[in-house]
Motif scaffolding. Structure first.
Motif, PDB file in Angstrom:
ATOM      1  N   VAL A   1      -6.065   6.368  -8.977  1.00 26.24           N
ATOM      2  CA  VAL A   1      -5.882   7.484  -8.474  1.00 26.24           C
ATOM      3  C   VAL A   1      -4.939   7.458  -6.597  1.00 26.24           C
ATOM      4  O   VAL A   1      -4.596   5.686  -6.227  1.00 26.24           O
ATOM      5  CB  VAL A   1      -6.963   7.663  -7.546  1.00 26.24           C
ATOM      6  N   LYS A   2      -3.847   8.462  -6.524  1.00 23.83           N
ATOM      7  CA  LYS A   2      -3.146   8.093  -5.386  1.00 23.83           C
ATOM      8  C   LYS A   2      -3.423   7.233  -4.001  1.00 23.83           C
ATOM      9  O   LYS A   2      -4.027   8.596  -3.875  1.00 23.83           O
ATOM     10  CB  LYS A   2      -2.161   9.226  -5.290  1.00 23.83           C
ATOM     11  N   LEU A   3      -3.071   6.675  -3.516  1.00 22.38           N
ATOM     12  CA  LEU A   3      -3.443   6.837  -1.806  1.00 22.38           C
ATOM     13  C   LEU A   3      -2.661   6.973  -1.102  1.00 22.38           C
ATOM     14  O   LEU A   3      -1.282   6.615  -1.465  1.00 22.38           O
ATOM     15  CB  LEU A   3      -4.581   5.142  -1.552  1.00 22.38           C
ATOM     16  N   LYS A   4      -3.230   8.085  -0.216  1.00 20.20           N
ATOM     17  CA  LYS A   4      -2.522   8.510   0.466  1.00 20.20           C
ATOM     18  C   LYS A   4      -2.851   8.669   2.152  1.00 20.20           C
ATOM     19  O   LYS A   4      -4.174   8.704   2.369  1.00 20.20           O
ATOM     20  CB  LYS A   4      -1.322   9.518  -0.051  1.00 20.20           C
ATOM     21  N   ALA A   5      -2.229   9.026   3.467  1.00 20.44           N
ATOM     22  CA  ALA A   5      -2.358   8.461   4.033  1.00 20.44           C
ATOM     23  C   ALA A   5      -1.556   9.971   5.618  1.00 20.44           C
ATOM     24  O   ALA A   5      -0.183  10.011   5.426  1.00 20.44           O
ATOM     25  CB  ALA A   5      -3.241   7.819   5.241  1.00 20.44           C
ATOM     26  N   THR A   6      -1.935  10.935   6.517  1.00 21.45           N
ATOM     27  CA  THR A   6      -0.405  11.227   7.019  1.00 21.45           C
ATOM     28  C   THR A   6      -0.217  10.897   8.223  1.00 21.45           C
ATOM     29  O   THR A   6      -0.803   9.506   8.507  1.00 21.45           O
ATOM     30  CB  THR A   6      -1.374  12.422   7.510  1.00 21.45           C
ATOM     31  N   VAL A   7       1.266  11.241   8.523  1.00 22.39           N
ATOM     32  CA  VAL A   7       1.825  10.090   9.581  1.00 22.39           C
ATOM     33  C   VAL A   7       0.508  10.402  11.158  1.00 22.39           C
ATOM     34  O   VAL A   7       0.104   9.933  12.377  1.00 22.39           O
ATOM     35  CB  VAL A   7       3.181  10.616   9.467  1.00 22.39           C
ATOM     36  N   THR A   8      -0.286  11.521  11.578  1.00 23.67           N
ATOM     37  CA  THR A   8      -0.796  11.854  12.683  1.00 23.67           C
ATOM     38  C   THR A   8      -1.931  10.992  11.989  1.00 23.67           C
ATOM     39  O   THR A   8      -2.643  11.032  13.336  1.00 23.67           O
ATOM     40  CB  THR A   8      -0.646  13.800  11.893  1.00 23.67           C
ATOM     41  N   GLU A   9      -2.664  10.617  10.490  1.00 26.88           N
ATOM     42  CA  GLU A   9      -3.648   9.865  11.153  1.00 26.88           C
ATOM     43  C   GLU A   9      -3.280   8.462  11.639  1.00 26.88           C
ATOM     44  O   GLU A   9      -4.361   8.430  12.114  1.00 26.88           O
ATOM     45  CB  GLU A   9      -4.563   9.600   9.580  1.00 26.88           C
ATOM     46  N   PHE A  10      -2.309   7.879  11.279  1.00 24.43           N
ATOM     47  CA  PHE A  10      -1.606   6.785  11.673  1.00 24.43           C
ATOM     48  C   PHE A  10      -1.293   6.654  13.349  1.00 24.43           C
ATOM     49  O   PHE A  10      -2.281   5.685  13.807  1.00 24.43           O
ATOM     50  CB  PHE A  10      -0.813   6.248  11.348  1.00 24.43           C
ATOM     51  N   GLY A  11      -1.612   7.658  14.050  1.00 22.43           N
ATOM     52  CA  GLY A  11      -0.930   8.120  15.367  1.00 22.43           C
ATOM     53  C   GLY A  11       0.024   6.818  15.354  1.00 22.43           C
ATOM     54  O   GLY A  11       0.757   5.884  14.978  1.00 22.43           O
ATOM     55  N   PRO A  12       0.391   6.920  16.863  1.00 26.74           N
ATOM     56  CA  PRO A  12       1.906   6.216  17.656  1.00 26.74           C
ATOM     57  C   PRO A  12       1.423   5.388  17.814  1.00 26.74           C
ATOM     58  O   PRO A  12       2.521   4.242  17.766  1.00 26.74           O
ATOM     59  CB  PRO A  12       1.545   7.264  19.154  1.00 26.74           C
ATOM     60  N   VAL A  13       0.487   4.496  17.898  1.00 23.55           N
ATOM     61  CA  VAL A  13      -0.060   2.791  17.606  1.00 23.55           C
ATOM     62  C   VAL A  13       0.201   1.860  16.703  1.00 23.55           C
ATOM     63  O   VAL A  13       1.165   1.355  16.540  1.00 23.55           O
ATOM     64  CB  VAL A  13      -1.038   2.212  19.350  1.00 23.55           C
ATOM     65  N   LEU A  14      -0.323   2.177  15.980  1.00 28.31           N
ATOM     66  CA  LEU A  14      -0.056   2.061  14.202  1.00 28.31           C
ATOM     67  C   LEU A  14       0.838   1.781  14.075  1.00 28.31           C
ATOM     68  O   LEU A  14       1.930   1.629  13.322  1.00 28.31           O
ATOM     69  CB  LEU A  14      -1.213   2.766  14.159  1.00 28.31           C
ATOM     70  N   LEU A  15       1.554   3.315  14.425  1.00 27.12           N
ATOM     71  CA  LEU A  15       3.327   3.441  13.290  1.00 27.12           C
ATOM     72  C   LEU A  15       4.017   2.840  14.103  1.00 27.12           C
ATOM     73  O   LEU A  15       5.195   2.098  13.139  1.00 27.12           O
ATOM     74  CB  LEU A  15       3.201   4.777  13.720  1.00 27.12           C
ATOM     75  N   SER A  16       4.304   2.420  15.415  1.00 25.27           N
ATOM     76  CA  SER A  16       5.380   1.658  15.980  1.00 25.27           C
ATOM     77  C   SER A  16       5.120   0.558  15.602  1.00 25.27           C
ATOM     78  O   SER A  16       5.988  -0.373  15.566  1.00 25.27           O
ATOM     79  CB  SER A  16       4.875   2.126  17.820  1.00 25.27           C
ATOM     80  N   ARG A  17       3.707   0.097  15.127  1.00 26.31           N
ATOM     81  CA  ARG A  17       3.820  -1.647  15.180  1.00 26.31           C
ATOM     82  C   ARG A  17       4.073  -1.962  12.906  1.00 26.31           C
ATOM     83  O   ARG A  17       4.912  -3.234  13.335  1.00 26.31           O
ATOM     84  CB  ARG A  17       1.940  -1.793  14.912  1.00 26.31           C
TER      85      ARG A  17
END
Length: 225
Positions: free
Chosen positions: A79-95
């Motif tokens: 099963v392919k595990l995916k998540a959207t960039v929006t769900e990550f949020g700015p703080v997590l994406l920046s990290r």
């Protein structure tokens, strides 16, 4: 911590723990780095040593397959595990991108702009497009509402995104998003389902794996009791 030399039973110990949890109705998630934990899905086989051992301790040997679901972060089987960039949020994406404070602020502004304009960020291509937009045709609009954004900073952020893409991160970002509640299911017999995440093909892609783990832990923290 289970440590030991090759062949001393580390994998078997993990398999036994997962099996016993499953039999008691408790699901678990295993990270399968070598590809051998997935053997839980098949019944064990007997041999002379096992027969003799179980005869000596007067316990039956009853091999059975366990309820296993294989998962993957790449193009592998499962099963392919995916998540959207929006769900990550700015703080997590920046990290994940390892950005300094000033660039993290730009990421936060971009997320705010997209949120205000109801523009979902599904994958890394979406994020790259909006990065290019805020320093080109959308520059004046962004500057009047959110302040000036440095072209040099957005260029640096773009390079960091390319690094993640080279490690296969573009396979992880997107739809449909995985649901952490799928990790706590039982089968029709009441056994806990063992979710096995196959990592054999991303051993040398630490950014991709850490990206997934941070998202997984963040989702568990915000979702579970």
């Amino acid at each position: 911590l289970i440590s030991g030399a090759t062949g001393t039973g580390k994998t078997k110990s993990l398999q036994v723990i997962a099996e016993q949890l499953s039999l008691k109705g408790i699901p678990s998630l295993l990270m399968d780095i070598k590809g051998d934990l997935s053997g839980l899905a098949a019944s064990g086989t007997s041999n002379d040593f096992i027969t003799k051992r179980h005869s000596a301790i007067d316990l039956p040997y009853d091999p059975m397959p366990m309820p296993v679901e294989l998962m993957t972060l790449s193009d592998g089987d499962g099963v392919k595990l995916k998540a959207t960039v929006t769900e990550f949020g700015p703080v997590l994406l920046s990290r994940i991108l390892d950005l300094p404070e000033a660039q993290s602020g730009i990421v936060a502004v971009i997320f705010k702009y997209c949120d205000d304009n109801k523009m979902p960020l599904l994958d890394l291509k979406d994020f790259k497009k909006i990065l290019q937009y805020v320093t080109a045709e959308g520059k004046e609009e962004i500057q009047s509402e959110y302040g000036r954004i440095s072209t040099a900073s957005t260029g640096s952020i773009l390079r960091k995104i390319v690094e993640i893409e080279q490690q296969g991160g573009d396979l992880f970002f997107g739809e449909r998003s995985f649901d952490v509640k799928d990790l706590v299911r039982t089968d029709s017999e009441g056994k806990g389902i063992i979710s096995v995440l196959r990592l054999t093909d991303i051993l040398y892609k630490p950014t991709l794996f850490s990206t997934f783990m941070l998202q997984l832990l963040a989702e568990i923290y915000s979702t579970f009791p």
